[in-house]
Enzyme design. Structure first.
Site, PDB file in Angstrom:
ATOM      1  N   ASP A 125       0.911  -1.283  -0.206  1.00  0.00           N
ATOM      2  CA  ASP A 125      -0.188  -0.052   0.018  1.00  0.00           C
ATOM      3  C   ASP A 125       0.946   1.376   0.111  1.00  0.00           C
ATOM      4  O   ASP A 125       0.565   2.595   0.404  1.00  0.00           O
ATOM      5  CB  ASP A 125      -1.006  -0.120   1.235  1.00  0.00           C
ATOM      6  CG  ASP A 125      -0.680   0.449   2.434  1.00  0.00           C
ATOM      7  OD1 ASP A 125       0.504   0.974   2.741  1.00  0.00           O
ATOM      8  OD2 ASP A 125      -1.264   0.065   3.280  1.00  0.00           O
ATOM      9  N   CYS A 179     -22.849  -8.409   3.702  1.00  0.00           N
ATOM     10  CA  CYS A 179     -23.023  -7.327   4.676  1.00  0.00           C
ATOM     11  C   CYS A 179     -24.615  -7.125   4.996  1.00  0.00           C
ATOM     12  O   CYS A 179     -24.962  -6.925   6.130  1.00  0.00           O
ATOM     13  CB  CYS A 179     -22.650  -5.845   4.272  1.00  0.00           C
ATOM     14  SG  CYS A 179     -20.835  -5.534   4.534  1.00  0.00           S
ATOM     15  N   CYS A 182     -27.032  -4.870   7.430  1.00  0.00           N
ATOM     16  CA  CYS A 182     -26.431  -4.438   8.577  1.00  0.00           C
ATOM     17  C   CYS A 182     -25.772  -3.026   8.271  1.00  0.00           C
ATOM     18  O   CYS A 182     -25.200  -2.876   7.161  1.00  0.00           O
ATOM     19  CB  CYS A 182     -25.351  -5.493   8.740  1.00  0.00           C
ATOM     20  SG  CYS A 182     -24.164  -4.536  10.494  1.00  0.00           S
ATOM     21  N   CYS A 185     -21.358  -0.351  10.994  1.00  0.00           N
ATOM     22  CA  CYS A 185     -20.270   0.490  11.066  1.00  0.00           C
ATOM     23  C   CYS A 185     -20.488   1.787  10.415  1.00  0.00           C
ATOM     24  O   CYS A 185     -19.892   2.828  10.830  1.00  0.00           O
ATOM     25  CB  CYS A 185     -19.477  -0.154   9.746  1.00  0.00           C
ATOM     26  SG  CYS A 185     -20.317  -0.363   8.034  1.00  0.00           S
ATOM     27  N   CYS A 189     -19.732   5.773  13.137  1.00  0.00           N
ATOM     28  CA  CYS A 189     -18.898   6.738  12.733  1.00  0.00           C
ATOM     29  C   CYS A 189     -19.230   8.101  13.574  1.00  0.00           C
ATOM     30  O   CYS A 189     -20.099   8.495  13.216  1.00  0.00           O
ATOM     31  CB  CYS A 189     -18.787   7.005  11.210  1.00  0.00           C
ATOM     32  SG  CYS A 189     -17.590   8.225  10.920  1.00  0.00           S
ATOM     33  N   CYS A 205     -13.326  11.867   7.929  1.00  0.00           N
ATOM     34  CA  CYS A 205     -12.869  10.463   8.532  1.00  0.00           C
ATOM     35  C   CYS A 205     -11.857  11.060   9.653  1.00  0.00           C
ATOM     36  O   CYS A 205     -10.864  11.359   9.383  1.00  0.00           O
ATOM     37  CB  CYS A 205     -12.205   9.336   7.362  1.00  0.00           C
ATOM     38  SG  CYS A 205     -11.821   7.910   8.365  1.00  0.00           S
ATOM     39  N   CYS A 232      -8.690   5.744  13.991  1.00  0.00           N
ATOM     40  CA  CYS A 232     -10.050   5.419  14.631  1.00  0.00           C
ATOM     41  C   CYS A 232     -10.425   4.146  14.221  1.00  0.00           C
ATOM     42  O   CYS A 232     -10.209   3.725  12.945  1.00  0.00           O
ATOM     43  CB  CYS A 232     -11.134   6.405  14.219  1.00  0.00           C
ATOM     44  SG  CYS A 232     -12.864   6.064  14.656  1.00  0.00           S
ATOM     45  N   CYS A 235     -15.386   1.905  13.220  1.00  0.00           N
ATOM     46  CA  CYS A 235     -16.133   1.180  12.072  1.00  0.00           C
ATOM     47  C   CYS A 235     -15.818  -0.199  11.839  1.00  0.00           C
ATOM     48  O   CYS A 235     -16.679  -1.165  11.571  1.00  0.00           O
ATOM     49  CB  CYS A 235     -16.121   1.930  10.796  1.00  0.00           C
ATOM     50  SG  CYS A 235     -14.698   2.155  10.053  1.00  0.00           S
ATOM     51  N   CYS A 239     -18.292  -4.023  13.777  1.00  0.00           N
ATOM     52  CA  CYS A 239     -18.643  -5.087  12.635  1.00  0.00           C
ATOM     53  C   CYS A 239     -18.935  -6.505  13.301  1.00  0.00           C
ATOM     54  O   CYS A 239     -18.019  -7.120  13.845  1.00  0.00           O
ATOM     55  CB  CYS A 239     -17.534  -5.375  11.561  1.00  0.00           C
ATOM     56  SG  CYS A 239     -17.966  -6.646  10.477  1.00  0.00           S
TER      57      CYS A 239
END
Length: 378
Positions: A125, A179, A182, A185, A189, A205, A232, A235, A239
């Protein structure tokens, strides 16, 4: 190849063709067009290469996508109930994962070259690679409504890396979305950074604001930061798929005691040299002392701990306007009388516009009356 990767310490491995789906390309285009990348100009600058792996390396035919679990032993949100302590994102509580993963990826790449005589490139990344869409294409998981990759076997806590190769490898079946209805998440936030499911406005964010953003954090978001001083996890932590998450056994990812629940008072006392020493080998070191103290001072302002006024007071004279401004803001939150007194002494001499703006808030009338009273008594 899969067995070798797992033997080297990767927790999941999958194979995909060196191509990005049209949906992923369009998602990147829309993200940039909305300006949701904020200060991250490099995302726009590298968009063409990011959208197509073969633009990054034309000879690439296949991508081996690998994941390492960094699951925490305890709920990372528990620390949010201790406002005099700083909350650091789980991934940053020990060594920089880029270094750990790159070493492991290079070992796998060397093994592959020796075995197959192929060419390879490894990425963690730091290059323009859309690793999450590639990981979904390789069957490792799917991008949830919070835009992060999650897995039915490992939950949310995944570091991703990839090995590009000119070998033609049979791709795995892509993972599908699990998902359902749901929205845990999205609702978790603190800054409402998700304009819609599967869409992230990075400018709102907390991870972006405390890590990527180089300037002053907008007043509208400061209270929502709470005591989150680097990243943070909200989120990710809420889950439901984390019921399958596993605690990481990788020594580099186990939390260092001093980074698990650090005292804000201790962090606020760091100068540049001590900051570098404390965060040696940590990803936190990359943002520098001034941006880090910006975050710490916002947390102090949110702590409600008036005893921290003595901690932040010396920072009103800090050489960095980024630090001074947040010291002023925090002081105004914790002690309005002291704020007014300090404003009388300092505001007129301040030459940085952002710091001056903080002295003008939050209660000009109260500060002005204190100054007037002081003038009359002289």
């Amino acid at each position: 190849m899969r067995e070798q990767a797992l033997a080297m310490g990767f927790d999941a491995v999958g194979f995909a063709s060196a191509a990005t789906s049209e949906a992923a390309k369009q998602g990147l285009t829309d993200f940039l067009a909305q300006g949701w990348h904020g200060d991250m100009g490099w995302m726009a600058e590298t968009a063409e290469r990011r959208a197509d792996p073969r633009t990054l390396w034309p000879e690439a035919r296949s991508v081996i996508v690998l994941a390492v679990n960094y699951g925490p032993a305890e709920d990372p949100m528990a620390l949010l109930g201790h406002p005099a302590r700083g909350s650091i994102s789980v991934y940053a509580r020990n060594r920089d994962y880029h270094d750990t993963l790159k070493r492991r990826l290079k070992r796998l790449a060397r093994w592959l070259v020796e075995r197959e005589g192929c060419r390879v490139k490894v990425f963690v990344d730091t290059a323009p690679v859309m690793e999450k869409p590639l990981a979904q294409a390789a069957g490792l998981g799917w991008q949830g409504k919070h835009t992060n990759l999650l897995s039915r076997e490992l939950g949310n806590w995944l570091f991703l890396g990839s090995v590009f190769t000119d070998l033609e490898l049979a791709p795995d079946a892509p993972e599908v979305d699990h998902c359902g209805s749901c929205r845990a998440c999205l609702d978790a936030c603190p800054t409402e950074a998700f304009p819609a499911p599967y869409k992230l406005d990075a400018r709102r964010c907390i991870s972006y604001l405390t890590i990527e953003h180089k300037g002053h954090i907008d007043r509208a978001f400061r209270v929502a930061l709470g005591n989150r001083i680097y990243g943070c996890d909200d989120c990710l932590a809420v889950c439901p798929w984390n019921k399958f998450a596993q605690r990481s056994s990788e020594p580099d990812f186990l939390p260092r005691a001093e980074l698990t629940a650090p005292r804000l008072a201790d962090l606020a006392a760091l100068d540049d040299a001590s900051f570098r020493q404390v965060f040696s080998g940590s990803p936190i070191k990359r943002i520098g002392r001034d941006r880090f103290l910006r975050n710490v001072l916002i947390a102090i302002g949110n702590s409600g701990a008036s005893e921290l006024v003595t901690t932040l007071r010396p920072l009103l004279d800090d050489p960095s306007p980024l630090v001074r401004a947040m010291a002023v803001w925090a002081l105004g939150r914790l002690d309005k009388v002291t704020f007014a007194e300090e404003r009388c002494r300092r505001a007129a001499a301040e030459n940085d516009p952002a710091v001056s703006a903080e002295w003008s808030s939050p209660d000009r009338e109260s500060a002005g009356s204190v100054c007037a009273a002081a003038d009359r008594s002289r």
